[in-house]
Design an enzyme around this catalytic site. Sequence first.
Site, mmCIF file in Angstrom:
data_model
loop_
_atom_site.group_PDB
_atom_site.id
_atom_site.type_symbol
_atom_site.label_atom_id
_atom_site.label_comp_id
_atom_site.label_asym_id
_atom_site.label_seq_id
_atom_site.Cartn_x
_atom_site.Cartn_y
_atom_site.Cartn_z
ATOM 1 C CB SER A 92 -10.669 -2.091 2.627
ATOM 2 O OG SER A 92 -11.822 -2.548 1.952
ATOM 3 C CE LYS A 93 -5.170 -2.554 -2.908
ATOM 4 N NZ LYS A 93 -5.442 -1.380 -3.669
ATOM 5 N NE ARG A 94 -14.734 -4.446 1.835
ATOM 6 C CZ ARG A 94 -15.630 -3.606 2.310
ATOM 7 N NH1 ARG A 94 -16.769 -3.440 1.676
ATOM 8 N NH2 ARG A 94 -15.405 -2.937 3.418
ATOM 9 N N GLY B 37 -11.859 0.466 -4.025
ATOM 10 C CA GLY B 37 -11.118 1.011 -5.170
ATOM 11 C C GLY B 37 -9.691 1.280 -4.734
ATOM 12 C CD GLU C 282 -4.223 0.967 -5.939
ATOM 13 O OE1 GLU C 282 -5.187 0.470 -6.537
ATOM 14 O OE2 GLU C 282 -4.122 0.962 -4.690
#
Length: 494
Positions: free
Chosen positions: A254-256, A258, A264
């Site tokens: 997940s975003k956590r 990176g 991106e």
Amino acid sequence: MSDPKIRVRFAPSPTGFLHVGGARTALFNWLYARKVGGEFVLRIEDTDQERSTEESYAAILRGMEWLGLDWDEGPGAGGDCGPYLQSERLDIYREHIDALRTDGKLYPCYCTSEEIKGRNLAKGEDAFAGYDGHCRELTTEQRSAYEAEGRDPSWRLRTPDQDSTFWYDIVYDKKEFPNSSLTDRVVLKKDGFPTYNFAVVVDDHLMGISHCLRGDDHVSNTPFQIHVYQALGWTPPKFGHMPMILGPDRKRLSKRHGATSVEEFAGMGYLPDAMVNYLALLGWSAGGSGDEVFARTELIKKFSLKKVNSSPAAFDYDKLNHINAQHLKRLEPAGRLRLVEPMLAERGWELDPAWLVPAATTSDYLGRVLNLLGGRFSNLLRVPEQIGFFFSDDFAVEAEASAEHLAGEETKTWLTGLAAKIEAAAPVDQAASVEIYDEAVRAFAEELDIKAGDLIHPCRVALTGTTRSAGIFEVMELIGAPRTVARLRGAAAQ
Ligand code: GLU
């Protein structure tokens, strides 16, 4: 016997960016299609009207294009099985819903989700335990009563309670669910849109999909989808569920952790080929020698669904960096130049003609710089920073390198002495050649009775600001004698 054509698909819902998990699923489908000479279909599953957005749709297409995963049929590519946007296929779904309704295979359900959750909780079950069959056997009077209340029904598929539903998964082998554990799910929502679980079956069937390869978060949907196939009298495709992608801490990526969206990574200087190579290794391994750096064509050749692993794959940013560096190294010089040149142009890097000795144009000069550094780049975005000293005297000097190699008084006298030797050996307005610099440095080291390396280390820091660079004599040739001399004197004067 005829061999049915292999047709696979990637069927994203446009409710977010192209996540690496989705990209990996798309890639496995694409690799399989390209390997076997099959067809790769892109279908946009936008039946969730509240969550689907135009931006997400556009971002998914951009992500696919950047990765170079071209589709044979789908948005922009056309094909015989279109439209490829589910929101444009509502008539098709309706027709099949009507057929099932006529056959009595569907029943209207008047419950709200709150009512279903409430009943589950009252029974001591999880609120999301599923549907309890409340409207399964409603009488005509009961239905009319609900309708009189102004309730619009959703329509559910009546599924069996006995026996079990199973399939032979390409990745997990046999998967079996007792039918008593499955609930009658909705196929047509109150808003008149089909659910994902219904539309996916109609589309995979009508689009002639032979292999349904998708993320393993869909394993729990598959038995219901098999019931839909059965209700419609169709044969399901082969199913293969790809392992989950975890973060380095073994929790779902997940975003956590990176960056997770393909765009991106694009913005972070990764090469599409490197990304494709790395994503292919998430849940698949080529086996054999252990070399994991593959060009796209090699991946296609080696890819096999049999080698897709059922255990979750952990996303490893270091490994991605390594693979990216290897791909940068493998680039043809002209390809590398094509990638870097616009980045420099964007930064307004035009060279003073004095720097161009011994190259004719900025582009030639940059080409020589890149060739000299070869594969010493881990990431495209870092290239300008790594080659800055070839373009400007105003470059950063690593503090540690300076403290270790330039601080001593003796070193300073060596550098001053070397500057004089180079000035004498090479006419100051010319680049001189690698051999002349090489000889000058070695002869001076001999004269000082020190090892050439003892002189080369401080010299490298003075000229490049770091302790790691390409051959220092080649660097001297490229920056030219006057700058070499000035930088050596500058470092000695600090
Ligand atoms: N639209 C589904 C999703 O994005 C994929 C469905 C499928 O591959 O069957 O998760």
